[in-house]
Design an enzyme around this catalytic site. Structure first.
Site, PDB file in Angstrom:
ATOM      1  N   GLY A 240      30.710  33.534  50.500  1.00 46.15           N
ATOM      2  CA  GLY A 240      30.845  32.204  50.627  1.00 46.15           C
ATOM      3  C   GLY A 240      31.960  31.742  51.477  1.00 46.15           C
ATOM      4  O   GLY A 240      33.078  31.899  52.192  1.00 46.15           O
ATOM      5  N   ARG A 241      32.565  30.301  50.226  1.00 41.42           N
ATOM      6  CA  ARG A 241      33.907  29.444  51.210  1.00 41.42           C
ATOM      7  C   ARG A 241      35.145  30.689  51.033  1.00 41.42           C
ATOM      8  O   ARG A 241      36.041  31.280  51.973  1.00 41.42           O
ATOM      9  CB  ARG A 241      34.623  28.935  49.872  1.00 41.42           C
ATOM     10  CG  ARG A 241      33.206  27.298  50.255  1.00 41.42           C
ATOM     11  CD  ARG A 241      34.138  26.065  49.202  1.00 41.42           C
ATOM     12  NE  ARG A 241      33.004  27.062  48.230  1.00 41.42           N
ATOM     13  CZ  ARG A 241      32.328  26.488  47.161  1.00 41.42           C
ATOM     14  NH1 ARG A 241      31.247  25.729  47.921  1.00 41.42           N
ATOM     15  NH2 ARG A 241      31.762  27.309  45.892  1.00 41.42           N
ATOM     16  N   ILE A 242      35.216  32.126  49.765  1.00 36.59           N
ATOM     17  CA  ILE A 242      36.486  32.657  49.539  1.00 36.59           C
ATOM     18  C   ILE A 242      36.271  33.996  49.938  1.00 36.59           C
ATOM     19  O   ILE A 242      36.721  34.421  50.630  1.00 36.59           O
ATOM     20  CB  ILE A 242      36.587  33.274  47.626  1.00 36.59           C
ATOM     21  CG1 ILE A 242      36.638  31.230  47.373  1.00 36.59           C
ATOM     22  CG2 ILE A 242      37.211  33.516  47.867  1.00 36.59           C
ATOM     23  CD1 ILE A 242      37.044  32.026  45.715  1.00 36.59           C
TER      24      ILE A 242
ATOM     25  N   ARG B  72      23.320  35.995  49.221  1.00 38.29           N
ATOM     26  CA  ARG B  72      21.528  36.047  48.455  1.00 38.29           C
ATOM     27  C   ARG B  72      20.900  36.265  50.465  1.00 38.29           C
ATOM     28  O   ARG B  72      20.006  36.543  50.374  1.00 38.29           O
ATOM     29  CB  ARG B  72      21.237  35.060  47.998  1.00 38.29           C
ATOM     30  CG  ARG B  72      21.556  35.286  46.924  1.00 38.29           C
ATOM     31  CD  ARG B  72      21.266  34.210  46.072  1.00 38.29           C
ATOM     32  NE  ARG B  72      22.244  33.259  46.788  1.00 38.29           N
ATOM     33  CZ  ARG B  72      23.236  31.995  46.086  1.00 38.29           C
ATOM     34  NH1 ARG B  72      22.623  31.566  44.844  1.00 38.29           N
ATOM     35  NH2 ARG B  72      24.013  30.916  46.237  1.00 38.29           N
TER      36      ARG B  72
ATOM     37  N   ARG C  33      34.294  37.085  38.743  1.00 30.43           N
ATOM     38  CA  ARG C  33      33.965  36.739  37.418  1.00 30.43           C
ATOM     39  C   ARG C  33      33.609  38.375  36.938  1.00 30.43           C
ATOM     40  O   ARG C  33      33.201  39.540  37.460  1.00 30.43           O
ATOM     41  CB  ARG C  33      33.085  36.717  37.176  1.00 30.43           C
ATOM     42  CG  ARG C  33      33.113  35.017  37.057  1.00 30.43           C
ATOM     43  CD  ARG C  33      34.093  34.672  36.793  1.00 30.43           C
ATOM     44  NE  ARG C  33      34.182  32.847  36.733  1.00 30.43           N
ATOM     45  CZ  ARG C  33      35.504  32.453  36.825  1.00 30.43           C
ATOM     46  NH1 ARG C  33      35.893  32.612  37.811  1.00 30.43           N
ATOM     47  NH2 ARG C  33      35.087  30.983  37.024  1.00 30.43           N
TER      48      ARG C  33
ATOM     49  N   ASP D   6      41.580  41.785  39.277  1.00 23.76           N
ATOM     50  CA  ASP D   6      42.012  40.155  38.948  1.00 23.76           C
ATOM     51  C   ASP D   6      41.176  40.036  37.376  1.00 23.76           C
ATOM     52  O   ASP D   6      41.207  38.519  36.989  1.00 23.76           O
ATOM     53  CB  ASP D   6      42.251  39.344  39.846  1.00 23.76           C
ATOM     54  CG  ASP D   6      42.978  37.425  39.649  1.00 23.76           C
ATOM     55  OD1 ASP D   6      43.873  37.873  38.739  1.00 23.76           O
ATOM     56  OD2 ASP D   6      42.058  36.907  39.912  1.00 23.76           O
TER      57      ASP D   6
ATOM     58  N   GLU E  60      38.050  38.748  28.728  1.00 20.30           N
ATOM     59  CA  GLU E  60      39.687  38.345  28.605  1.00 20.30           C
ATOM     60  C   GLU E  60      39.820  37.400  27.571  1.00 20.30           C
ATOM     61  O   GLU E  60      38.739  36.429  27.327  1.00 20.30           O
ATOM     62  CB  GLU E  60      39.176  37.399  30.276  1.00 20.30           C
ATOM     63  CG  GLU E  60      39.017  38.228  31.503  1.00 20.30           C
ATOM     64  CD  GLU E  60      38.752  37.120  32.659  1.00 20.30           C
ATOM     65  OE1 GLU E  60      39.705  35.808  32.427  1.00 20.30           O
ATOM     66  OE2 GLU E  60      38.158  37.280  34.196  1.00 20.30           O
TER      67      GLU E  60
ATOM     68  N   HIS F 126      43.731  36.827  36.074  1.00 28.67           N
ATOM     69  CA  HIS F 126      43.023  36.085  36.266  1.00 28.67           C
ATOM     70  C   HIS F 126      44.483  34.782  36.817  1.00 28.67           C
ATOM     71  O   HIS F 126      43.828  33.713  36.512  1.00 28.67           O
ATOM     72  CB  HIS F 126      42.257  35.579  35.116  1.00 28.67           C
ATOM     73  CG  HIS F 126      41.354  34.995  35.774  1.00 28.67           C
ATOM     74  ND1 HIS F 126      40.122  35.104  35.097  1.00 28.67           N
ATOM     75  CD2 HIS F 126      40.976  34.115  37.191  1.00 28.67           C
ATOM     76  CE1 HIS F 126      39.574  34.536  35.696  1.00 28.67           C
ATOM     77  NE2 HIS F 126      39.670  33.738  36.960  1.00 28.67           N
TER      78      HIS F 126
ATOM     79  N   GLY G 146      44.155  34.235  40.474  1.00 28.43           N
ATOM     80  CA  GLY G 146      43.106  34.206  41.750  1.00 28.43           C
ATOM     81  C   GLY G 146      43.700  33.232  42.063  1.00 28.43           C
ATOM     82  O   GLY G 146      44.404  32.536  43.740  1.00 28.43           O
TER      83      GLY G 146
HETATM   84  P1  NAP Z   1      30.581  29.940  47.291  1.00 29.89           P
HETATM   85  O1  NAP Z   1      31.202  29.232  48.303  1.00 29.89           O
HETATM   86  O2  NAP Z   1      29.053  30.153  46.431  1.00 29.89           O
HETATM   87  O3  NAP Z   1      30.027  31.566  47.375  1.00 29.89           O
HETATM   88  C1  NAP Z   1      29.565  32.521  46.980  1.00 29.89           C
HETATM   89  C2  NAP Z   1      28.799  33.503  47.508  1.00 29.89           C
HETATM   90  O4  NAP Z   1      28.612  34.767  46.706  1.00 29.89           O
HETATM   91  C3  NAP Z   1      27.318  33.428  48.941  1.00 29.89           C
HETATM   92  O5  NAP Z   1      28.334  34.172  49.873  1.00 29.89           O
HETATM   93  C4  NAP Z   1      26.733  33.572  47.803  1.00 29.89           C
HETATM   94  O6  NAP Z   1      25.369  34.054  48.511  1.00 29.89           O
HETATM   95  C5  NAP Z   1      27.016  34.442  47.312  1.00 29.89           C
HETATM   96  N1  NAP Z   1      26.165  35.705  46.200  1.00 29.89           N
HETATM   97  C6  NAP Z   1      25.467  34.249  44.842  1.00 29.89           C
HETATM   98  N2  NAP Z   1      24.998  35.124  44.019  1.00 29.89           N
HETATM   99  C7  NAP Z   1      24.937  36.539  44.614  1.00 29.89           C
HETATM  100  C8  NAP Z   1      23.567  37.622  44.273  1.00 29.89           C
HETATM  101  N3  NAP Z   1      23.007  37.412  43.517  1.00 29.89           N
HETATM  102  N4  NAP Z   1      23.993  38.803  45.088  1.00 29.89           N
HETATM  103  C9  NAP Z   1      25.518  38.772  46.482  1.00 29.89           C
HETATM  104  N5  NAP Z   1      25.669  37.484  46.664  1.00 29.89           N
HETATM  105  C10 NAP Z   1      25.686  36.384  46.131  1.00 29.89           C
HETATM  106  O7  NAP Z   1      31.629  30.609  45.984  1.00 29.89           O
HETATM  107  P2  NAP Z   1      32.905  30.059  46.391  1.00 29.89           P
HETATM  108  O8  NAP Z   1      33.727  29.299  46.593  1.00 29.89           O
HETATM  109  O9  NAP Z   1      33.374  31.739  47.331  1.00 29.89           O
HETATM  110  O10 NAP Z   1      33.285  31.507  44.998  1.00 29.89           O
HETATM  111  C11 NAP Z   1      33.257  32.861  44.676  1.00 29.89           C
HETATM  112  C12 NAP Z   1      33.238  32.340  42.626  1.00 29.89           C
HETATM  113  O11 NAP Z   1      34.535  33.036  43.108  1.00 29.89           O
HETATM  114  C13 NAP Z   1      33.578  31.255  41.661  1.00 29.89           C
HETATM  115  O12 NAP Z   1      32.148  31.563  41.769  1.00 29.89           O
HETATM  116  C14 NAP Z   1      35.025  31.912  40.883  1.00 29.89           C
HETATM  117  O13 NAP Z   1      33.698  33.038  40.136  1.00 29.89           O
HETATM  118  C15 NAP Z   1      35.370  33.347  41.356  1.00 29.89           C
HETATM  119  N6  NAP Z   1      36.463  33.069  41.396  1.00 29.89           N
HETATM  120  C16 NAP Z   1      37.648  33.516  40.554  1.00 29.89           C
HETATM  121  C17 NAP Z   1      38.896  33.083  40.735  1.00 29.89           C
HETATM  122  C18 NAP Z   1      40.153  34.141  40.420  1.00 29.89           C
HETATM  123  O14 NAP Z   1      40.671  33.595  39.917  1.00 29.89           O
HETATM  124  N7  NAP Z   1      39.973  35.588  40.560  1.00 29.89           N
HETATM  125  C19 NAP Z   1      39.189  31.777  41.236  1.00 29.89           C
HETATM  126  C20 NAP Z   1      38.580  31.024  42.186  1.00 29.89           C
HETATM  127  C21 NAP Z   1      37.177  31.458  42.560  1.00 29.89           C
HETATM  128  P3  NAP Z   1      24.683  32.908  49.960  1.00 29.89           P
HETATM  129  O15 NAP Z   1      26.001  32.458  50.799  1.00 29.89           O
HETATM  130  O16 NAP Z   1      23.610  33.722  50.981  1.00 29.89           O
HETATM  131  O17 NAP Z   1      24.397  31.542  49.307  1.00 29.89           O
END
Ligand code: NAP
Length: 323
Positions: A156-158, A178, A239, A263, A268, A286, A288
């Protein structure tokens, strides 16, 4: 944060389920009548609460939502909102907002940092020099990151921001998600296990919640360990719930995989002693998105969402389920 008062206050009442950071607290207090989330306060102000201020780690349960009849918005300062019962919010017409995109750079930077730290053993190198042990001899040789195979669980975005950075290291990139993204120049694998089998570094960057719970299990870790003679390294910046932590500890202790950079954790801020004891693991608490610049951008966006929804305007960044 104010305690309930008999004096009329024009500011909308907002429940802070996460303590607002200093960089946004004065602005929140200026515009909202902020209340702490304790039982006594809640008993007094619940009927007036129109907004919730939360962090990405906050829990906002169906029970809490049910106690707040005037609730209109749950503003999460974070992109992940797996602690919020979005279905319960939606059923009540409550809009949930989050802060996507503004933290992509920081989380991607940290993912690269954890990969480098785990591969080049930077914490161990630092400890060796500090301890005065350098004269006793060199460090064991580490392993090379540049040119290695990166598998991204989540694109996704990250995930895409991590991929962009990894290209600069000459890494070959594959991913699972997905659904496949034909517009991206990276190889799609249908499962985390299939991806792990062709990766030197497996970076997890999906949302948390029921859909991804323990997606990285013993089988995936076995595949990461068997895919190359050097065995793979796991990095989790998603997560803690996405990785089976007990299986990960077993895999590390038994040498099934070579190392990890973590991270996020299942419980936690508590990290199992067995995990903390492992020298081939790099741990961070944590962090990030934890830079001043990014936390300010996240706070400003969460504030805007809260402000707009409580003044009859559309949110800038509602979660997908509330669009
Ligand atoms: P996003 O743009 O919604 O991307 C999520 C990605 O995960 C998408 O590619 C999605 O697939 C994929 N996904 C979802 N369910 C899945 C599954 N069951 N199996 C395989 N892939 C799956 O979200 P984002 O903005 O990149 O952020 C992702 C996550 O990073 C956040 O939700 C958060 O939990 C975590 N995060 C952590 C920190 C930290 O401090 N460590 C900071 C910020 C975020 P599709 O593209 O096919 O829908």
């Amino acid at each position: 944060m104010t305690t309930p008062s008999a004096a009329p206050d024009a500011r909308p009442d907002v429940l802070a389920v996460a303590t607002p950071m200093a960089l946004i607290a004065p602005r929140l207090a200026e515009h909202f009548n902020l209340h702490a989330n304790d039982a006594a306060t809640l008993a007094a102000v619940a009927p007036r609460i129109r907004g919730i201020w939360a962090s990405g780690e906050s829990k906002v349960s169906a029970e809490l939502i049910a106690q707040l009849p005037a609730l209109q918005v749950i503003a999460v300062m974070g992109v992940g909102y797996d602690g919020v019962d979005v279905a319960a919010a939606k059923a009540r017409g409550v809009v949930v907002t989050h802060t996507p995109d503004v933290l992509n750079d920081d989380v991607a930077d940290l993912a690269i940092g954890l990969m480098l730290s785990a591969a080049r053993q930077l914490p161990a190198a630092d400890r060796l020099v500090r301890a005065g042990d350098w004269p006793k001899g060199p460090m064991p040789l580490a392993r090379k990151l540049s040119g290695a195979r990166l598998g991204l669980v989540g694109m996704g975005r990250i995930g895409q921001a991590i991929a962009q950075r990894a290209l600069g290291f000459g890494m070959s990139i594959a991913y699972t998600a997905r659904s496949a993204k034909p517009a991206l120049p990276f190889a799609y694998q249908p499962s985390a296990e299939a991806l792990a089998a062709v990766s030197d570094f497996l970076v997890v960057i999906t949302p948390g919640g029921a859909g991804t719970r323990r997606l990285i299990d013993a089988k995936v870790l076995a595949a990461l360990g068997s895919g190359s003679p050097q065995k793979g390294i796991l990095v989790n910046v998603a997560r803690g719930s996405v990785v089976d932590e007990a299986a990960l500890i077993d895999a590390l202790e038994q040498g099934v995989i070579a190392g990890a950079g973590l991270d996020v954790f299942e419980n936690e801020p508590h990290v199992p002693e067995r995990l903390r004891a492992l020298p081939q693991v790099v741990l961070s608490p944590h962090i990030g998105s934890a830079t001043r610049q990014t936390r300010q951008a996240m706070a400003d966006l969460a504030f805007d969402n809260l402000q707009r929804l409580l003044h009859g305007q559309a949110a800038r960044t509602p979660v997908p389920e509330c669009r």
